[in-house]
Structures are given as structure tokens and as C-alpha cells.
Design a protein around this motif. Structure first.
Motif, PDB file in Angstrom:
ATOM      1  N   ARG A  23       0.861  -1.197   0.000  1.00 26.69           N
ATOM      2  CA  ARG A  23       0.000   0.000   0.000  1.00 26.69           C
ATOM      3  C   ARG A  23       0.890   1.238   0.000  1.00 26.69           C
ATOM      4  N   ASP A  24       0.526   2.238  -0.774  1.00 27.06           N
ATOM      5  CA  ASP A  24       1.368   3.438  -0.801  1.00 27.06           C
ATOM      6  C   ASP A  24       0.815   4.532   0.131  1.00 27.06           C
ATOM      7  N   HIS A  25       1.647   5.532   0.378  1.00 28.85           N
ATOM      8  CA  HIS A  25       1.271   6.584   1.330  1.00 28.85           C
ATOM      9  C   HIS A  25       0.084   7.418   0.848  1.00 28.85           C
ATOM     10  N   GLY A  26       0.173   7.906  -0.406  1.00 30.38           N
ATOM     11  CA  GLY A  26      -0.782   8.913  -0.855  1.00 30.38           C
ATOM     12  C   GLY A  26      -2.195   8.375  -0.998  1.00 30.38           C
ATOM     13  N   GLY A  27      -2.336   7.295  -1.773  1.00 30.54           N
ATOM     14  CA  GLY A  27      -3.662   6.740  -2.022  1.00 30.54           C
ATOM     15  C   GLY A  27      -4.325   6.290  -0.733  1.00 30.54           C
ATOM     16  N   HIS A  28      -3.551   5.654   0.124  1.00 33.77           N
ATOM     17  CA  HIS A  28      -4.051   5.149   1.399  1.00 33.77           C
ATOM     18  C   HIS A  28      -4.605   6.306   2.239  1.00 33.77           C
ATOM     19  N   ALA A  29      -3.814   7.372   2.360  1.00 29.21           N
ATOM     20  CA  ALA A  29      -4.233   8.486   3.223  1.00 29.21           C
ATOM     21  C   ALA A  29      -5.511   9.140   2.689  1.00 29.21           C
ATOM     22  N   VAL A  30      -5.560   9.355   1.377  1.00 32.45           N
ATOM     23  CA  VAL A  30      -6.729  10.046   0.800  1.00 32.45           C
ATOM     24  C   VAL A  30      -7.975   9.168   0.945  1.00 32.45           C
ATOM     25  N   ALA A  31      -7.821   7.877   0.629  1.00 31.97           N
ATOM     26  CA  ALA A  31      -8.977   6.975   0.683  1.00 31.97           C
ATOM     27  C   ALA A  31      -9.508   6.867   2.116  1.00 31.97           C
ATOM     28  N   LEU A  32      -8.607   6.699   3.072  1.00 32.49           N
ATOM     29  CA  LEU A  32      -9.075   6.512   4.451  1.00 32.49           C
ATOM     30  C   LEU A  32      -9.715   7.777   5.009  1.00 32.49           C
ATOM     31  N   LYS A  33      -9.119   8.901   4.687  1.00 36.46           N
ATOM     32  CA  LYS A  33      -9.697  10.163   5.161  1.00 36.46           C
ATOM     33  C   LYS A  33     -11.134  10.298   4.636  1.00 36.46           C
ATOM     34  N   TYR A  34     -11.307   9.992   3.351  1.00 34.86           N
ATOM     35  CA  TYR A  34     -12.645  10.074   2.750  1.00 34.86           C
ATOM     36  C   TYR A  34     -13.595   9.089   3.428  1.00 34.86           C
ATOM     37  N   SER A  35     -13.097   7.865   3.656  1.00 35.55           N
ATOM     38  CA  SER A  35     -13.976   6.816   4.185  1.00 35.55           C
ATOM     39  C   SER A  35     -14.480   7.148   5.587  1.00 35.55           C
ATOM     40  N   MET A  36     -13.680   7.832   6.365  1.00 32.66           N
ATOM     41  CA  MET A  36     -14.075   8.105   7.753  1.00 32.66           C
ATOM     42  C   MET A  36     -15.360   8.926   7.808  1.00 32.66           C
ATOM     43  N   LEU A  71     -11.368  -1.294 -13.729  1.00 28.00           N
ATOM     44  CA  LEU A  71     -10.212  -0.440 -13.422  1.00 28.00           C
ATOM     45  C   LEU A  71     -10.449   0.976 -13.935  1.00 28.00           C
ATOM     46  N   PRO A  72      -9.847   1.965 -13.310  1.00 24.35           N
ATOM     47  CA  PRO A  72      -8.889   1.869 -12.215  1.00 24.35           C
ATOM     48  C   PRO A  72      -9.570   1.653 -10.862  1.00 24.35           C
ATOM     49  N   LEU A  73      -8.854   0.964  -9.972  1.00 18.58           N
ATOM     50  CA  LEU A  73      -9.293   0.935  -8.583  1.00 18.58           C
ATOM     51  C   LEU A  73      -9.104   2.341  -8.024  1.00 18.58           C
ATOM     52  N   PRO A  74      -9.892   2.746  -7.048  1.00 26.08           N
ATOM     53  CA  PRO A  74      -9.679   4.074  -6.467  1.00 26.08           C
ATOM     54  C   PRO A  74      -8.379   4.119  -5.652  1.00 26.08           C
ATOM     55  N   PRO A  75      -7.990   5.278  -5.145  1.00 28.54           N
ATOM     56  CA  PRO A  75      -6.816   5.356  -4.277  1.00 28.54           C
ATOM     57  C   PRO A  75      -6.949   4.368  -3.123  1.00 28.54           C
ATOM     58  N   GLY A  76      -5.827   3.870  -2.637  1.00 20.48           N
ATOM     59  CA  GLY A  76      -5.845   2.968  -1.479  1.00 20.48           C
ATOM     60  C   GLY A  76      -5.823   1.505  -1.860  1.00 20.48           C
ATOM     61  N   GLY A  77      -6.130   1.180  -3.121  1.00 19.29           N
ATOM     62  CA  GLY A  77      -6.086  -0.217  -3.554  1.00 19.29           C
ATOM     63  C   GLY A  77      -4.648  -0.712  -3.606  1.00 19.29           C
ATOM     64  N   LEU A  78      -4.488  -2.021  -3.767  1.00 19.93           N
ATOM     65  CA  LEU A  78      -3.119  -2.549  -3.727  1.00 19.93           C
ATOM     66  C   LEU A  78      -2.282  -1.935  -4.844  1.00 19.93           C
ATOM     67  N   ALA A  79      -1.043  -1.531  -4.502  1.00 19.43           N
ATOM     68  CA  ALA A  79      -0.147  -0.962  -5.500  1.00 19.43           C
ATOM     69  C   ALA A  79       0.460  -2.100  -6.313  1.00 19.43           C
ATOM     70  N   THR A  80       0.840  -3.171  -5.607  1.00 18.74           N
ATOM     71  CA  THR A  80       1.388  -4.374  -6.233  1.00 18.74           C
ATOM     72  C   THR A  80       1.544  -5.422  -5.135  1.00 18.74           C
ATOM     73  N   LEU A  81       2.133  -6.577  -5.463  1.00 18.11           N
ATOM     74  CA  LEU A  81       2.546  -7.529  -4.433  1.00 18.11           C
ATOM     75  C   LEU A  81       4.044  -7.335  -4.251  1.00 18.11           C
ATOM     76  N   TRP A  82       4.497  -7.403  -3.026  1.00 18.87           N
ATOM     77  CA  TRP A  82       5.884  -7.066  -2.712  1.00 18.87           C
ATOM     78  C   TRP A  82       6.857  -7.839  -3.610  1.00 18.87           C
ATOM     79  N   GLN A  83       7.628  -7.088  -4.363  1.00  9.60           N
ATOM     80  CA  GLN A  83       8.667  -7.636  -5.226  1.00  9.60           C
ATOM     81  C   GLN A  83       8.123  -8.643  -6.236  1.00  9.60           C
TER      82      GLN A  83
END
Ligand code: COA
Ligand code: AMP
Length: 653
Positions: free
Chosen positions: A259-272, A454-466
């Protein structure tokens, strides 16, 4: 709750989010403080992988937003976290200022150990404030944390150590299961001994009821790190990884959702505000573990990003000390929203069927009960509604999405009300569609594969690690242009979404996602076992539980109870007690198709007492009668009030 007149309607918000997703989320991003605001359009695609990226070019820091921002804007003395731990008889409150101080110091301590931006840190702790501090401290430095659920055995932890390659592991000396201390440090030591990769340091929080042995040079005391000088939050790119959260796939190798910083923060703030209808300053209690997506998100990041107070509960819904413990939390801490798994409610209902304990507490602050993690059976839904006297909202999400994909968004106007059995409507940003096996949308009320265009909104998985390739293969390759959720379900003519169960070898035990394929790999390694199948069968308390069916190798005469004991022990040792693997049946043969594929779905339907059609490709239909006899002989085959799990496409999927 009375809706303020200026709230957008659900229909308008959802339509706007799909019509111009970049503009919609650029608007939501303005609710946060950016060190450098993202340039518009805020949606882009990676050249190499084609994966969508949100807010590229913007800079922020999630820990700054969770702590420093609030302290700078008048919330310093407000309680950020209430640690309520009946298992250790502790209640402790942390203001935003105190949490910031601890986090900044612990970040300094980690930096002193050489942890830098991009390094990984594994956190293996129960629900306790120091775990939250460790998460936020990593975020502050730009280090990538990975919280591993404390119920996982050393082998599972070792697999995650080898995948994430952490510089540091932060752990507690022990957890507490009811009144039974579970020493964690020996599990960490065992995991490190099993892992190929060796972390440089282990930071141990010593708890008063168990003191862990520290290995000189490698291990440090958590409290020592708190002596470090505080450090400032590092400006990070919106697309930098914040965390990895592992979840079960269909094999023994878990998926490391990034999960990345930007999408996660925006999505969660909205969801609250949009999903939960919470205002800054209000209190939420999420009854889950920080090692699961629901707890990770709505115990820690969501509430803190929004300036709320979060109740961090170390205990169980029952027997800590009784089935009224959740309702006590609501009364003691003036909780507005409770969010938990249906299993927790079923456990409470079992011990307090008439809801008498709920009547002992003042629940007047409670507005909604949210449920997630597994399908909520209508009986549990109605029971909770009646006992609590507030609306119950089932909402659907996954580790991959990181926040709800379908819900009744109580913070938006003109939201169709929640309905028992349904997970509500697609959340703004999610274009949820039901597809057939060819990838074409099906009509209303027709079951199919649940997918998100697609696209998934912000906060969706960015990728699987490596592992971009596994990410592509697992989620995006089946139907180009769609995210395949791995669930089966349908939408009715009013647009309500019904999520009916997994379509892959993943089962859901007490809201915990586990892989039947992984368990089969472990059973198959026993010297007496020729082949096996693990079924996730219906369970009244936990939703599902695993049962192993094994065929012995020729000449093997091991008794069923001996084999059962050994295999139960194997799963406990390799995956953990949390798998609740307790039953093994020896069968003569397993039903298969003529091409050799084991008919797991058919056997599960048999065990659950569901109607099923015998597949026309079955090798020998008589085997099903043998299996039925064995299941009935062991008392398996319950009629439990959950509709049959839907698996479209038969055994092929
Ligand atoms: N550390 C160590 N062991 C753990 C653990 C942890 N964090 N969590 C669970 N375990 C162990 C338990 O001690 C138990 O061991 P045992 O077989 O030796 O008794 C086993 O794993 C099964 O645990 P659990 O399923 O939690 O059973 P339980 O009887 O302890 O509690 C419930 C039953 C219903 C109360 C419990 O499952 C629960 O609270 N469920 C809520 C679900 C939830 O929060 N899901 C999160 C996703 S949203
Ligand atoms: P996890 O990744 O552990 O959160 O598990 C995600 C899975 O849990 C989903 O794919 C679903 O199968 C199931 N799930 C979560 N929430 C719900 C819900 N509200 N209704 C039905 N299933 C759910």
C-alpha cells in the motif's frame, strides 16, 4: 443520524467518482496536508506494468498527517488512542501529543539502528499501543512496516521474513489469550532460525507477565529505543510504499499486499466521513487485530488521519471477562461506531442469547454497528440490530482493497438503507460488476464473479511485494480491464451487492483468511498420506472451519486418531492455532473428474448439506456416497442458517 443538508447524495458521489475519477480524488486529496500537492491529473499508469498510480508527484507523510498535523491544529490534548486491555487489567489514554512524542522518539531509535527510508520492519505484537507507535515510527521514516498477526506460527513468520527481508523485527515478549500468556519472543527466535534472511536487530517490548531473553548484540529493549532524540517526519512521494500486509493466496506463499502513502491516506480520510459518518473528535472502536486489514486500517490509520479517538482493545468479545465487554467499551469510552467481524457477534450471541448484558450499559452514544471480514448471516444481523437498537451495516472489503468496496455509506445523503444479507452498494470509486466466465456482465440477480472495473480508487493494492508478475496474474490477467476480487456474488435489481463466498481455495475462519491449498501442502508432506483435500465447511461460530480428508498410501495402517493428532499438530506448528484445524478423516478415495481434478466444491456442498449437482465429468459417483458416510459418521454435515456458498462455473474455477 440527521444528515446535514450540504452532504452529497450517494448517487451523485458515486457517479462523479466514476465519471471523472481524477477530478473526484483530486478534490478529496485537498482534505489533507501535502508537503507538495500532487499535480493534476492525479491518476497515471506505470509504463512498465500498466498498474495505475494515484497522486504521483505529490509529497506527504502519513505519520505527519496522523499526529503532527493534529497537534499543530489544536488536537494535541485530545485523546488519540485508548488502550483497553481487560486481559492485563489496563486502561491507558494517549493524547495526540503523547503519541507524537513516543512515535518521534521510537523513530529516532529505529534510525539509530540504521533503519532508513525503504527498509522493512516486521511488527509481531498483539493489540497494544507500542505496536501503533512502531507502525507510525516506520511511516515517519519512510520505512515499510509489515504487521504480522501474533497468532501465526514461526514458520509463517519465517516465510514473511524471507519475503520482506526486514532490517528489524519489533515484537512483544508475549501476548495474552484470555488468561493464558503466549510468549512471542521464542516464536520470533524460532522464525529467525528457520528463515534464510537474518534481520539485524530484534526490538522487544518486555511485558510484566513474561520477560524475554535478549540475545546480546542483536536484541534490544523497546524502551531503550524510546530514549532516542525525536526525529521529524520525512517527506515521501505519494507512491512510496507505506506498508506490506500479507494475506493468504491459494498456495503456501502468502501475498504481500503493498500500500502506498498517498492513495491510502486520501482513501481513508474520505472513508471516515463518507462511509462511517464520523466527525473529527468522535470515537470509533474496531474489534479486530492490527495484523488483519480491518484492524490495521480502522484501529490505526483511519481514525488518526481523521483526528478521531480510537479504542485499541486487547481481548476477545467473550470471556474477557464476559460477553458484555464490547458494550462496556462503548459506555466507558463513549463510542460512536463499532466495527467488527460477524464471528465476534455470533460468539457474543452464543453466550448472551437474549442480549441481557447489553442492557447493563449506556449505549446512547452508539450510532452504527459495522460488520466486515466475512458474510454476515441474516440471523446474526437481526439479532445485533435488536439488541443494540442501532442500524447494522455489513460492508465488504479485502486486504487487497485496504478499505471497503461496498457499504451503506452512512455519511452520504439519500443512501439506500442497509439490508440483511447484502454488503450494500459500491463505495464511490468502485465500479463493482458481476461477470460471467467469459468476462461479460450478467443481468441483475444472476450470480457470477465479482470484479471491479479499473482503475481501482486510491488505497487499492499498489502491487505484491517484489512480485509485479504475480500481482498481474492473480488480479488483472483473467479479465483485462478488471480487478478480479476472488469472491462470488450478485447484485439485485436495486443495485445491492451480495457477496456469497470465495471462488478460489481460500476460506474464511472467524474472519481470518486462510488457504486450503497451503494446508493441503502440509498434510501431503506426512509420510502416510497419498493425497488429500482440505474443505472449508460451514461452522456456526466461525463461519467456516477446515476439515482434512486424506487417502493413505498403499500399505499404510496408521489409525485415524493417531494421524489426526499428528496432522493437527503439524498445522498448529506450521500455520498456527488460529487455523482451527481440528478434524481429519481417512477416506478410501477422493472424488475426481476424469481428468484427475479433486471435486472439493462438491464435497464441501455435501458436508454443508447444500443441494448440488453431481458433475457430469465425475470419475465414479459412488465415491460421493462413501464420503457422505464418513462425514456423517464423524458428525459433520450440519444444517446452519447460512445460504449455500456460491461458486460460479462449477469446479473449473
Ligand atoms: N496469538 C496467539 N494465539 C492466538 C491468537 C494470537 N493473537 N489469536 C488466536 N490464537 C489462538 C487461540 O488461543 C486459539 O488457540 P487454541 O486452539 O489453543 O485454543 C486458536 O488460536 C483459535 O483462536 P480463535 O479462533 O480466536 O478462538 P477463540 O476460542 O480463542 O475465540 C472468538 C473465538 C470467536 C471469540 C474469536 O475467534 C474472535 O474474537 N473472533 C473475532 C474475529 C476477528 O476479530 N476477526 C478479524 C478479522 S475482521
Ligand atoms: P481479508 O483479505 O482477510 O480481509 O478477507 C477478504 C475476504 O473476506 C473477501 O474476499 C470476502 O471473501 C470476505 N469478506 C470480507 N468482508 C465481507 C462481507 N462483508 N461479506 C462477505 N464476505 C466478506
Amino acid at each position: 443520524m440527521e444528515k446535514a443538508p450540504h452532504l452529497p447524495t450517494y448517487a451523485a458521489a458515486h457517479a462523479a467518482s466514476l465519471a471523472d475519477s481524477s477530478a473526484f480524488w483530486a478534490g478529496q486529496a485537498r482534505q489533507l496536508h501535502w508537503f507538495r500537492p500532487p499535480p493534476e491529473p492525479v491518476l497515471s499508469q506505470e509504463e512498465t506494468t500498466g498498474f495505475y498510480r494515484w497522486f504521483r508527484g505529490g509529497q506527504l507523510n502519513t505519520a505527519y498527517l496522523c499526529l503532527d498535523y493534529h497537534v499543530a491544529h489544536g488536537r494535541g490534548e485530545q485523546t488519540a488512542l485508548i488502550y483497553d486491555s481487560p486481559v492485563t487489567s489496563t486502561v491507558r489514554r494517549y493524547s495526540y501529543r503523547e503519541l507524537l512524542d513516543l512515535t518521534a522518539r521510537f523513530a529516532g531509535g529505529l534510525r539509530g539502528l540504521g533503519v532508513a527510508q525503504g527498509d522493512r520492519v516486521i511488527i509481531y505484537m498483539p493489540n497494544m499501543p507500542e505496536a501503533v507507535v512502531a507502525m507510525l515510527a516506520c511511516a515517519r521514516l519512510g520505512a515499510v512496516h509489515s504487521v504480522v498477526f501474533g497468532g501465526f506460527a514461526p514458520h509463517e513468520l519465517a516465510v514473511r521474513i524471507d519475503d520482506a527481508r526486514p532490517q528489524v523485527i519489533v515484537c512483544a515478549s508475549a501476548g495474552m489469550e484470555f488468561d493464558r500468556p503466549i510468549p512471542y519472543k521464542p516464536l520470533v527466535d524460532a522464525a529467525i532460525a528457520q528463515a534464510t534472511y537474518q534481520p539485524a536487530h530484534v526490538v522487544v517490548l518486555q511485558r510484566e507477565f513474561v520477560t524475554a531473553e535478549l540475545q546480546p548484540g542483536r536484541d534490544l529493549d523497546f524502551r531503550e529505543l524510546l530514549q532516542a532524540d525525536p526525529v521529524e517526519a520525512v517527506p515521501l512521494d505519494a507512491t512510496d510504499p507505506l506498508y506490506i500486509l500479507y494475506t493468504s493466496g491459494t498456495t503456501g506463499k502468502p501475498k504481500g499486499v503493498v500500500r502506498d502513502h498517498g492513495g491510502h491516506a486520501v482513501a481513508l480520510k474520505y472513508s471516515m466521513s463518507a462511509i462511517y459518518g464520523l466527525r473529527p473528535g468522535e470515537t470509533i472502536f474496531t474489534g479486530s487485530d492490527i495484523g488483519w486489514a480491518v484492524g490495521h486500517t480502522y484501529i490505526v490509520y483511519g481514525p488518526l488521519l481523521h483526528g478521531c479517538t480510537s479504542v485499541l482493545f486487547e481481548g476477545k468479545p467473550v470471556r474477557t471477562p464476559d460477553a458484555g465487554t464490547f458494550w462496556r467499551l462503548v459506555a466507558d469510552h463513549k463510542v460512536s461506531i463499532v466495527s467488527t467481524a460477524p464471528t465476534a457477534i455470533r460468539a457474543i450471541k452464543k453466550e448472551d442469547p437474549n442480549g441481557l448484558l447489553a442492557r447493563q450499559y449506556d449505549l446512547s452514544t452508539l450510532r452504527y454497528l459495522f460488520l466486515a471480514g466475512e458474510r454476515c448471516d441474516p440471523a446474526t444481523y437481526h439479532w445485533a440490530e435488536q439488541v443494540l437498537g442501532v442500524p447494522v451495516v455489513d460492508h465488504w472489503w479485502q486486504t487487497e482493497s485496504g478499505w471497503p468496496m461496498a457499504a451503506s455509506l452512512v455519511g452520504l445523503a439519500e443512501m439506500p438503507p442497509a439490508r440483511a444479507g447484502s454488503a450494500g452498494h459500491p463505495v464511490p470509486g468502485y465500479d463493482v460488476q458481476i461477470l460471467d466466465e467469459a468476462g461479460l456482465p450478467v443481468p441483475a440477480n444472476t450470480t457470477g464473479l465479482v470484479a471491479v472495473k479499473l482503475p481501482l480508487p486510491p488505497g487499492g493494492l499498489a502491487t505484491l511485494w517484489q512480485d509485479d508478475a504475480r500481482c498481474q496474474r492473480s488480479y488483472f490477467a483473467t479479465f483485462p480491464g478488471y480487478y478480479l476480487a476472488g469472491d462470488g456474488g450478485y447484485r439485485d435489481e436495486e443495485g445491492y451487492v451480495f457477496i456469497m463466498g470465495r471462488i478460489d481455495d481460500v476460506m474464511n475462519v472467524a474472519g481470518h483468511r486462510l488457504s486450503t491449498g497451503q494446508m493441503e501442502e502440509l498434510l501431503a508432506a506426512h509420510p502416510a498420506v497419498a493425497e488429500c483435500a482440505v474443505l472449508g465447511i460451514a461452522d456456526e461460530l466461525r463461519g467456516q472451519r477446515p476439515v482434512g480428508l486424506v487417502v493413505l498410501k498403499d500399505g499404510q495402517t496408521i489409525a485415524e486418531d493417531t494421524l489426526e493428532r499428528e496432522l493437527v499438530q503439524t498445522i498448529r506448528a506450521k500455520i498456527g492455532a488460529v487455523a482451527c484445524f481440528r478434524q481429519v478423516l481417512i477416506v478410501k478415495r477422493l472424488p475426481k473428474t476424469r481428468s484427475g481434478k479433486i471435486l472439493r466444491k462438491t464435497m464441501r456442498q455435501l458436508a454443508d448439506g447444500d443441494a448440488f449437482a453431481v458433475p457430469s465429468t465425475i470419475d465414479d459417483p459412488l465415491i460421493l456416497d462413501e464420503i457422505r458416510e464418513r462425514l456423517v459418521g464423524r458428525g459433520i454435515g450440519i444444517a446452519f442458517e447460512t445460504p449455500p456458498q456460491f461458486l460460479p462455473g462449477g469446479e473449473g474455477l
